[in-house]
Design an enzyme around this catalytic site. Structure first.
Site, short mmCIF file in Angstrom:
data_model
loop_
_atom_site.label_atom_id
_atom_site.label_comp_id
_atom_site.label_asym_id
_atom_site.label_seq_id
_atom_site.Cartn_x
_atom_site.Cartn_y
_atom_site.Cartn_z
N CYS A 2 -33.83 -51.25 8.61
CA CYS A 2 -33.31 -52.61 8.58
C CYS A 2 -34.43 -53.49 8.06
O CYS A 2 -35.45 -53.67 8.74
CB CYS A 2 -32.87 -53.05 9.98
SG CYS A 2 -32.41 -54.80 10.08
N GLU A 103 -27.74 -54.41 4.04
CA GLU A 103 -28.09 -53.14 3.42
C GLU A 103 -27.57 -53.20 1.98
O GLU A 103 -26.70 -54.02 1.67
CB GLU A 103 -27.49 -51.94 4.16
CG GLU A 103 -28.08 -51.68 5.53
CD GLU A 103 -29.55 -51.31 5.53
OE1 GLU A 103 -30.12 -51.14 4.43
OE2 GLU A 103 -30.13 -51.23 6.62
#
Length: 227
Positions: A2, A103
């Site tokens: 992340c 993402e």
């Protein structure tokens, strides 16, 4: 991993949701990046405390601050083994306040396209995190830092990435904060979030630059929508 996330809720919303006083340094973030201050919640002497902490763990033994860029995430599977994390698992767990994460998927022509993952109702939530502190040897100031725990992806994230941050169900947040629970109990909480309670939406390529930190980064451009 992340590497970017959003924490864009109003301070009043966060104060009510997490039952904390929100520090003055908090501001709404749409493109929060490593080394920048993130809002965390931890438990100290039985009470919840919210503070801003540098995203990217900076261990007390680190001689080079750049190591923090490698410690923005901590894998749940090896949390109890890695030297940078295992000593923090018992008493230094925290909530990292967020309302989404990015993402990048592979789009047409091999171009990477950002996707924003969030709860279906748009509510704020907490990543499972760890925190630590150290004294800056140059200034003498206390530096608080944090990392976000990651796990295997759920069915929504899996087509885009092979990891996802651990989003704690609201009813388990206090367990994660509680220093009295065992490390085994804490590790058992680090599961992928239910995919049917999340959504993924295309975001603007503007999010690729950390300089762009406004609500507009959540809106996809015309080319992405056409694809």
């Amino acid at each position: 991993m992340c590497g970017r996330f959003t924490s864009s809720q109003r301070r009043e919303t966060i104060a009510e949701r997490f039952q904390v006083g929100v520090p003055d340094g908090y501001r709404e973030r749409y493109n929060l990046a490593p080394a920048q201050p993130a809002l965390i919640v931890r438990e100290r002497d039985g009470d919840r405390e919210a503070l801003m902490a540098r995203w990217g763990l900076l261990p007390h033994w680190a001689k080079d601050e750049r190591i923090s860029y490698k410690l923005i995430n901590a894998r749940a599977e090896t949390l109890a083994e890695k030297p940078a994390f295992r000593s923090l698992l018992g008493k230094h767990r925290c909530l990292v306040v967020a309302d989404g994460f990015y993402e990048w998927r592979l789009g047409a022509g091999g171009k990477k396209e950002p996707m924003h993952f969030r709860l279906a109702d748009g509510a704020p939530f907490a990543f499972a995190g760890l925190w630590t502190s150290r004294t800056d040897p140059r200034t003498g100031d206390l530096v608080e830092s944090c990392t976000i725990v990651t796990t295997r992806p759920n069915d929504l994230v899996a087509p885009v990435h092979d990891r996802m941050p651990v989003i704690l169900p609201r009813e388990l947040e206090q367990d994660w904060l509680d220093p009295a629970i065992s490390k085994e109990h804490a590790l058992a909480l680090l599961e992928p979030y239910a995919p049917d309670r999340m959504i993924a939406l295309p975001a603007s390529p503007r999010v690729n630059s950390v300089r762009n930190d406004d609500a507009g980064v959540l809106a996809p451009d015309a080319d992405t929508l056409a694809a």
